[in-house]
Design a protein around this motif. Structure first.
Motif, mmCIF file in Angstrom:
data_model
loop_
_atom_site.group_PDB
_atom_site.id
_atom_site.type_symbol
_atom_site.label_atom_id
_atom_site.label_comp_id
_atom_site.label_asym_id
_atom_site.label_seq_id
_atom_site.Cartn_x
_atom_site.Cartn_y
_atom_site.Cartn_z
ATOM 1 N N THR A 132 0.846 -1.192 0.000
ATOM 2 C CA THR A 132 0.000 0.000 0.000
ATOM 3 C C THR A 132 0.879 1.238 0.000
ATOM 4 O O THR A 132 1.846 1.321 0.762
ATOM 5 C CB THR A 132 -0.913 0.005 1.237
ATOM 6 O OG1 THR A 132 -1.661 -1.214 1.273
ATOM 7 C CG2 THR A 132 -1.872 1.179 1.202
ATOM 8 N N GLU A 133 0.547 2.205 -0.866
ATOM 9 C CA GLU A 133 1.322 3.429 -0.981
ATOM 10 C C GLU A 133 0.381 4.626 -0.855
ATOM 11 O O GLU A 133 -0.635 4.701 -1.560
ATOM 12 C CB GLU A 133 2.060 3.501 -2.322
ATOM 13 C CG GLU A 133 3.067 2.371 -2.515
ATOM 14 C CD GLU A 133 3.749 2.420 -3.875
ATOM 15 O OE1 GLU A 133 4.743 1.688 -4.056
ATOM 16 O OE2 GLU A 133 3.270 3.178 -4.757
ATOM 17 N N VAL A 134 0.736 5.562 0.028
ATOM 18 C CA VAL A 134 -0.128 6.705 0.299
ATOM 19 C C VAL A 134 0.681 7.993 0.163
ATOM 20 O O VAL A 134 1.813 8.094 0.656
ATOM 21 C CB VAL A 134 -0.738 6.633 1.711
ATOM 22 C CG1 VAL A 134 -1.713 7.791 1.933
ATOM 23 C CG2 VAL A 134 -1.447 5.304 1.928
ATOM 24 N N ARG A 135 0.069 8.980 -0.475
ATOM 25 C CA ARG A 135 0.674 10.305 -0.630
ATOM 26 C C ARG A 135 -0.289 11.353 -0.083
ATOM 27 O O ARG A 135 -1.511 11.174 -0.138
ATOM 28 C CB ARG A 135 0.970 10.588 -2.108
ATOM 29 C CG ARG A 135 1.993 9.647 -2.740
ATOM 30 C CD ARG A 135 2.038 9.852 -4.249
ATOM 31 N NE ARG A 135 3.125 9.108 -4.886
ATOM 32 C CZ ARG A 135 3.027 7.839 -5.294
ATOM 33 N NH1 ARG A 135 1.897 7.182 -5.133
ATOM 34 N NH2 ARG A 135 4.070 7.242 -5.871
ATOM 35 N N VAL A 136 0.288 12.482 0.403
ATOM 36 C CA VAL A 136 -0.516 13.548 0.996
ATOM 37 C C VAL A 136 -0.114 14.886 0.395
ATOM 38 O O VAL A 136 1.081 15.207 0.312
ATOM 39 C CB VAL A 136 -0.343 13.593 2.531
ATOM 40 C CG1 VAL A 136 -1.145 14.747 3.125
ATOM 41 C CG2 VAL A 136 -0.779 12.272 3.159
ATOM 42 N N LEU A 137 -1.110 15.681 -0.018
ATOM 43 C CA LEU A 137 -0.914 17.050 -0.509
ATOM 44 C C LEU A 137 -1.863 17.974 0.258
ATOM 45 O O LEU A 137 -2.826 17.508 0.887
ATOM 46 C CB LEU A 137 -1.220 17.140 -2.003
ATOM 47 C CG LEU A 137 -0.313 16.360 -2.966
ATOM 48 C CD1 LEU A 137 -0.945 16.314 -4.353
ATOM 49 C CD2 LEU A 137 1.068 16.985 -3.020
ATOM 50 N N TYR A 138 -1.613 19.282 0.156
ATOM 51 C CA TYR A 138 -2.545 20.219 0.774
ATOM 52 C C TYR A 138 -2.514 21.542 0.025
ATOM 53 O O TYR A 138 -1.552 21.866 -0.687
ATOM 54 C CB TYR A 138 -2.207 20.438 2.253
ATOM 55 C CG TYR A 138 -0.995 21.299 2.514
ATOM 56 C CD1 TYR A 138 -1.119 22.649 2.829
ATOM 57 C CD2 TYR A 138 0.293 20.765 2.452
ATOM 58 C CE1 TYR A 138 -0.002 23.449 3.069
ATOM 59 C CE2 TYR A 138 1.411 21.544 2.705
ATOM 60 C CZ TYR A 138 1.262 22.886 3.008
ATOM 61 O OH TYR A 138 2.356 23.673 3.254
ATOM 62 N N ASP A 139 -3.601 22.293 0.149
ATOM 63 C CA ASP A 139 -3.652 23.676 -0.325
ATOM 64 C C ASP A 139 -4.325 24.509 0.757
ATOM 65 O O ASP A 139 -4.411 24.077 1.913
ATOM 66 C CB ASP A 139 -4.352 23.776 -1.688
ATOM 67 C CG ASP A 139 -5.787 23.251 -1.676
ATOM 68 O OD1 ASP A 139 -6.396 23.193 -0.584
ATOM 69 O OD2 ASP A 139 -6.308 22.909 -2.756
ATOM 70 N N GLY B 17 -3.973 10.428 -1.576
ATOM 71 C CA GLY B 17 -3.967 9.514 -2.720
ATOM 72 C C GLY B 17 -3.388 8.181 -2.281
ATOM 73 O O GLY B 17 -2.263 8.125 -1.767
ATOM 74 N N ALA B 18 -4.130 7.096 -2.457
ATOM 75 C CA ALA B 18 -3.705 5.787 -1.963
ATOM 76 C C ALA B 18 -3.801 4.745 -3.062
ATOM 77 O O ALA B 18 -4.830 4.646 -3.750
ATOM 78 C CB ALA B 18 -4.553 5.369 -0.765
ATOM 79 N N LEU B 19 -2.733 3.965 -3.214
ATOM 80 C CA LEU B 19 -2.703 2.825 -4.130
ATOM 81 C C LEU B 19 -2.691 1.555 -3.293
ATOM 82 O O LEU B 19 -1.782 1.345 -2.487
ATOM 83 C CB LEU B 19 -1.464 2.876 -5.025
ATOM 84 C CG LEU B 19 -1.215 4.149 -5.829
ATOM 85 C CD1 LEU B 19 0.081 4.037 -6.621
ATOM 86 C CD2 LEU B 19 -2.382 4.420 -6.764
ATOM 87 N N MET B 20 -3.693 0.713 -3.481
ATOM 88 C CA MET B 20 -3.775 -0.561 -2.778
ATOM 89 C C MET B 20 -3.549 -1.694 -3.775
ATOM 90 O O MET B 20 -4.434 -2.018 -4.570
ATOM 91 C CB MET B 20 -5.151 -0.722 -2.103
ATOM 92 C CG MET B 20 -5.245 -0.115 -0.727
ATOM 93 S SD MET B 20 -5.352 1.688 -0.733
ATOM 94 C CE MET B 20 -6.900 1.982 -1.513
ATOM 95 N N TYR B 21 -2.369 -2.267 -3.735
ATOM 96 C CA TYR B 21 -2.046 -3.348 -4.658
ATOM 97 C C TYR B 21 -2.705 -4.643 -4.200
ATOM 98 O O TYR B 21 -2.873 -4.897 -3.007
ATOM 99 C CB TYR B 21 -0.532 -3.525 -4.764
ATOM 100 C CG TYR B 21 0.146 -2.391 -5.495
ATOM 101 C CD1 TYR B 21 0.387 -2.462 -6.858
ATOM 102 C CD2 TYR B 21 0.537 -1.225 -4.818
ATOM 103 C CE1 TYR B 21 1.005 -1.412 -7.532
ATOM 104 C CE2 TYR B 21 1.138 -0.174 -5.475
ATOM 105 C CZ TYR B 21 1.378 -0.274 -6.829
ATOM 106 O OH TYR B 21 1.982 0.765 -7.496
ATOM 107 N N ASP B 22 -3.072 -5.459 -5.182
ATOM 108 C CA ASP B 22 -3.704 -6.750 -4.906
ATOM 109 C C ASP B 22 -3.386 -7.690 -6.051
ATOM 110 O O ASP B 22 -3.602 -7.332 -7.221
ATOM 111 C CB ASP B 22 -5.219 -6.586 -4.755
ATOM 112 C CG ASP B 22 -5.890 -7.773 -4.086
ATOM 113 O OD1 ASP B 22 -5.680 -8.913 -4.581
ATOM 114 O OD2 ASP B 22 -6.595 -7.578 -3.096
#
Length: 805
Positions: free
Chosen positions: A69-76, A83-88
């Motif tokens: 699982t890969e998660v990224r965080v942005l803000y304004d 944004g999250a990628l859940m591999y399966d």
């Protein structure tokens, strides 16, 4: 040497898991489109949160590479983006049942937990499942997860060739944080792979520690955000059509407005003007043979959303506001009540809540209900008169809750009810504490509550105090404590209490596994003991010991059972309904068994039989609960619940000289009775998509008590036959409720609801044991009411419309 390497590996692993993970985010000016694709270039420029570890069942185990699982965080300046990628490795097997908001169903889900103060006290939790559905809640260690809280945010989920993707936009208006230029937030990310019943988190949630909210990681890099004005309007309009067999069909149009305003970054004002609770879920009424009132759940959104502060000390029972009138009208000879409202209308309600940078939470709630009358008619002269059954009333709750050391709190709470004119007023104040050691291994909690009631003709005050100590971590846990409630303690104006004038002691010990075994994914046992004494006489009012076992098998089926034992006769000072009198309850023992099969399967069921045997001739009770459910596909599911109970030779109060002039004033009549109850529930849903749902909820309830013999309650608490009593005190209650609704969340925070409702109730002392006849006669009853309603509420953000004006 090999043992040395093993020791070093375990130590290194422990150090890694004990450290809080940290993730850097960055400010973006690029417009983020929520399409579940993460195609904006800025997503590729921020660090990734990865290396998830298992929360359940095998705590601390690394996530497999093919499920990474890969998660990224942005803000304004307006929101934070996830944004999250859940591999399966088998995307076709991802479970993705469609369901209504806040109901995960049989679906994978991803969640983010945010604590803007990073104080380890409260998480704002946001979830998206693989069917693109949303859920959100407020979570604290003391109150658990509160899904009645609903925020306005947006998200998108997509199934892909490599797994699935979630994109979330959470506006700052849905969060609470300080006004500092540089922010450090406590954050964790959560994922459940539903088909395997495996749950993972980014920062380890160690199940040996008795806390959840203090095990977040850190997100850094949020700086100099210029938060917008938090001002939101929620206008709504409803139209109702009413019909039943005894009156003409008529319609009613209602409208109102809710306002939410951010006083500052920490505090929010919620105001409800001209409330409309017409579509609120019905109450599940029961045949109540106890000396206490029935407690109902709160289903009105205003009184459930964001009320964690007001629940401190358990002094606030919100159903008092707008509930039944406080007073019963008195009639003279030849008079009858022709109109008596069952509820009191609410003028308005306001609440302010939030928390300062120093951890001080402040909550204020105020509501005003209108003056309410009953109408009484003279049957001879036909004249009518109106009697006040509820005066103009002001309800007020004030809370100060100070958090410290990230895991402890001390709270002051006051509830006050002021009624206009010569009517009862009530005031309760309390100090509540919840103290934990630095490593969250031990807990000391308790309260001291003081009530004062001014009933014009009389005044009374009382005390309720509790103290408990517990070990809250590890495989073996325990707690012990005590409680004292004086005779005149009374918080019933804005709270609810059933028993007073006692002191009690309690103890608890438990064992649990922290990692799966060959047979179980989870397993815990506990032993509980409780003893209660009447404060003035010292007689035992309650004494029981129970043992419980709860487990989940490797195939994710729940199995549990329990045994309970009351070894001594107890003195019941409540059942006689007369001060100073008591009846003696015999010793007893009983047990239960429960199985619940894995809800991942299309067909699943719950089954729970139970029994109690009392040390008295032929006096026993038994019951059975059965709940089959079937999921036809990801859109359509039904479940049925059947609950049956029977009490043979149950003994209890039916009449007294204070209620019946034909009896001696000191006489209290008990009955030897059989009490039988059937409850049938059907619940179903059909989801067109994650925003549109049809829901069905139907309940048919029948309970009756059949009296066989009557007894006189003697002064020593025993009962003796009373052959001269001939009144019919049988009781028979049948209720029917059905809700069929269509819900459409057509925009964030905006909803259309179309509801058909029918309900009826029959209460008398004539028992017909023909189940089918009772059911059909209920549906053919002329008092069966039908309501069709349409309600629309629309969420308006001031920042989006201010330029128009």
């Amino acid at each position: 040497m090999k043992k040395y390497y093993v020791f070093c590996f375990l130590l290194f692993s422990t150090l890694i898991y004990c450290q809080k993970k940290s993730l850097q985010t960055k400010f973006t000016t690029e417009k983020i489109i929520l399409d579940g694709k993460l195609e904006e270039a800025v997503w590729q420029s921020v660090p990734i949160a990865t290396d998830f570890v298992m929360f359940q069942p095998d705590n601390g185990k690394a996530i497999p590479e093919n499920k990474k699982t890969e998660v990224r965080v942005l803000y304004d300046n307006e929101a934070i983006y996830i944004g999250a990628l859940m591999y399966d490795d088998e995307p076709s097997k991802i479970l993705k049942e469609l369901n209504k908001r806040d109901d995960f169903g049989a679906a994978d889900f991803f969640g983010v937990f945010i604590n803007g103060y990073n104080d380890g006290q409260q998480n704002f939790q946001f979830f998206v499942n693989a069917a693109d559905g949303q859920a959100d809640c407020l979570a604290t260690d003391s109150n658990g997860e509160d899904y009645s809280w609903d925020a306005v945010w947006d998200s998108k989920a997509l199934i892909t060739s490599f797994g699935w993707v979630v994109e979330m936009r959470i506006p700052y208006s849905a969060l609470r944080f300080s006004s500092e230029s540089k922010q450090t937030w406590g954050v964790n990310f959560f994922r459940e792979i539903r088909r395997d019943r495996q749950k993972y988190s980014w920062n380890l949630i160690d199940n040996k520690i008795g806390t959840f909210t203090q095990q977040n990681g850190i997100v850094d890099g949020i700086e100099n955000i210029k938060t917008p004005t938090r001002l939101f309007f929620l206008p709504y309009a409803s139209f109702y059509t009413y019909a039943n067999g005894s009156q003409k069909t008529y319609g009613e149009l209602k409208g109102g407005l809710d306002i939410k305003y951010g006083i500052n970054d920490a505090f929010t004002l919620d105001a409800m003007l001209i409330p409309d609770f017409g579509q609120t879920k019905y109450d599940d009424r029961i045949l109540n043979l106890t000396p206490f009132e029935q407690q109902f759940n709160e289903n009105r959104a205003f009184f459930t959303e964001g009320t964690d502060l007001f629940s401190k000390g358990n002094l606030f029972y919100s159903r008092r506001i707008g509930g039944p009138p406080s007073y019963t009208p008195e009639t003279n000879i030849n008079e009858e009540i022709i109109e008596n409202p069952t509820t009191v209308d609410l003028y308005n309600a306001t609440k302010i809540s939030g928390r300062t940078k120093g951890g001080l939470g402040i909550g204020y709630l105020n509501a005003v209900t209108q003056k309410t009358y009953a109408t009484i008619k003279d049957t001879i002269t036909q004249e009518t008169r109106r009697v006040v059954v509820e005066p103009l009333t002001n309800y007020n709750v004030l809370v100060f809750d100070q958090r410290f050391h990230k895991n402890s709190s001390a709270t002051f709470i006051n509830t006050n009810v002021t009624r206009d004119g010569s009517f009862r007023d009530g005031n309760v104040s309390a100090l509540v504490w919840d103290l934990n050691t630095a490593k969250n291994t031990y807990n000391l909690n308790g309260n001291f509550e003081y009530s004062y009631v001014n009933d014009i003709e009389s005044k009374k005050d009382g005390i309720n105090t509790t103290l408990n100590f517990a070990e809250t971590s590890g495989k073996y846990r325990y707690n012990f404590g005590g409680n004292l409630v004086t005779k005149d303690f009374d918080n019933n104006d804005l709270g609810i209490i059933f028993e007073t004038n006692y002191y009690s002691f309690n103890g608890f010990t438990s064992y649990r596994i922290l990692s799966p075994t060959k047979l179980f994914n989870s397993f815990n046992t506990n032993i509980n003991a409780y003893t209660q004494f009447q404060k003035e006489t010292g007689k035992v009012q309650n004494d029981q010991i129970n043992f419980n076992l709860n487990s989940t098998t490797k195939k994710n089926h729940y199995i549990g059972f329990g045994m309970n034992y009351s070894p001594v006769e107890t003195y019941n000072y409540y059942e006689p309904r007369t001060e100073g009198r008591y009846s003696i309850d015999p010793t007893r023992y009983g047990g239960w068994f429960s199985i619940s099969t894995d809800y991942n399967n299309k067909f699943a069921f719950d089954f729970e039989p139970s029994f109690t045997i009392l040390n008295e001739s032929q006096r026993r009770s038994y019951g059975i609960y059965l709940g089959p459910r079937y999921r036809f596909n990801d859109r359509f599911a039904l479940n049925y619940e059947f609950n049956f109970s029977r009490k043979n030779n149950n003994k209890g109060y039916v009449d007294s000289g204070s209620q019946n002039d034909a009896l001696d004033p000191n006489t209290i009549i008990y009955a030897n009775r059989n009490v039988v109850t059937y409850t049938n529930n059907i619940n179903g849903k059909y989801s067109l998509n994650s925003k549109m749902n049809f829901d069905l909820s139907a309940r048919y309830y029948w309970s009756y008590t059949e009296n066989k013999d009557f007894y006189n309650l003697e002064d020593n608490g025993r009962v003796a036959p009373y052959a001269g009593y001939k009144d019919n005190k049988d009781q028979n209650l049948i209720t029917w409720n059905l809700d069929l609704s269509y819900n459409w969340w057509f925009a964030p925070g905006s909803q259309l609801v179309v509801l058909y409702r029918s309900n009826a109730a029959k209460y008398d002392n004539l028992i017909n044991k023909d189940f089918g006849n009772n059911y059909t006669s209920m549906l053919n009853n002329e008092d069966l009411s039908h309501v069709v309603s349409i309600s629309v509420k629309y969420f308006i953000d001031y920042n989006q419309v201010k330029n128009i004006f």
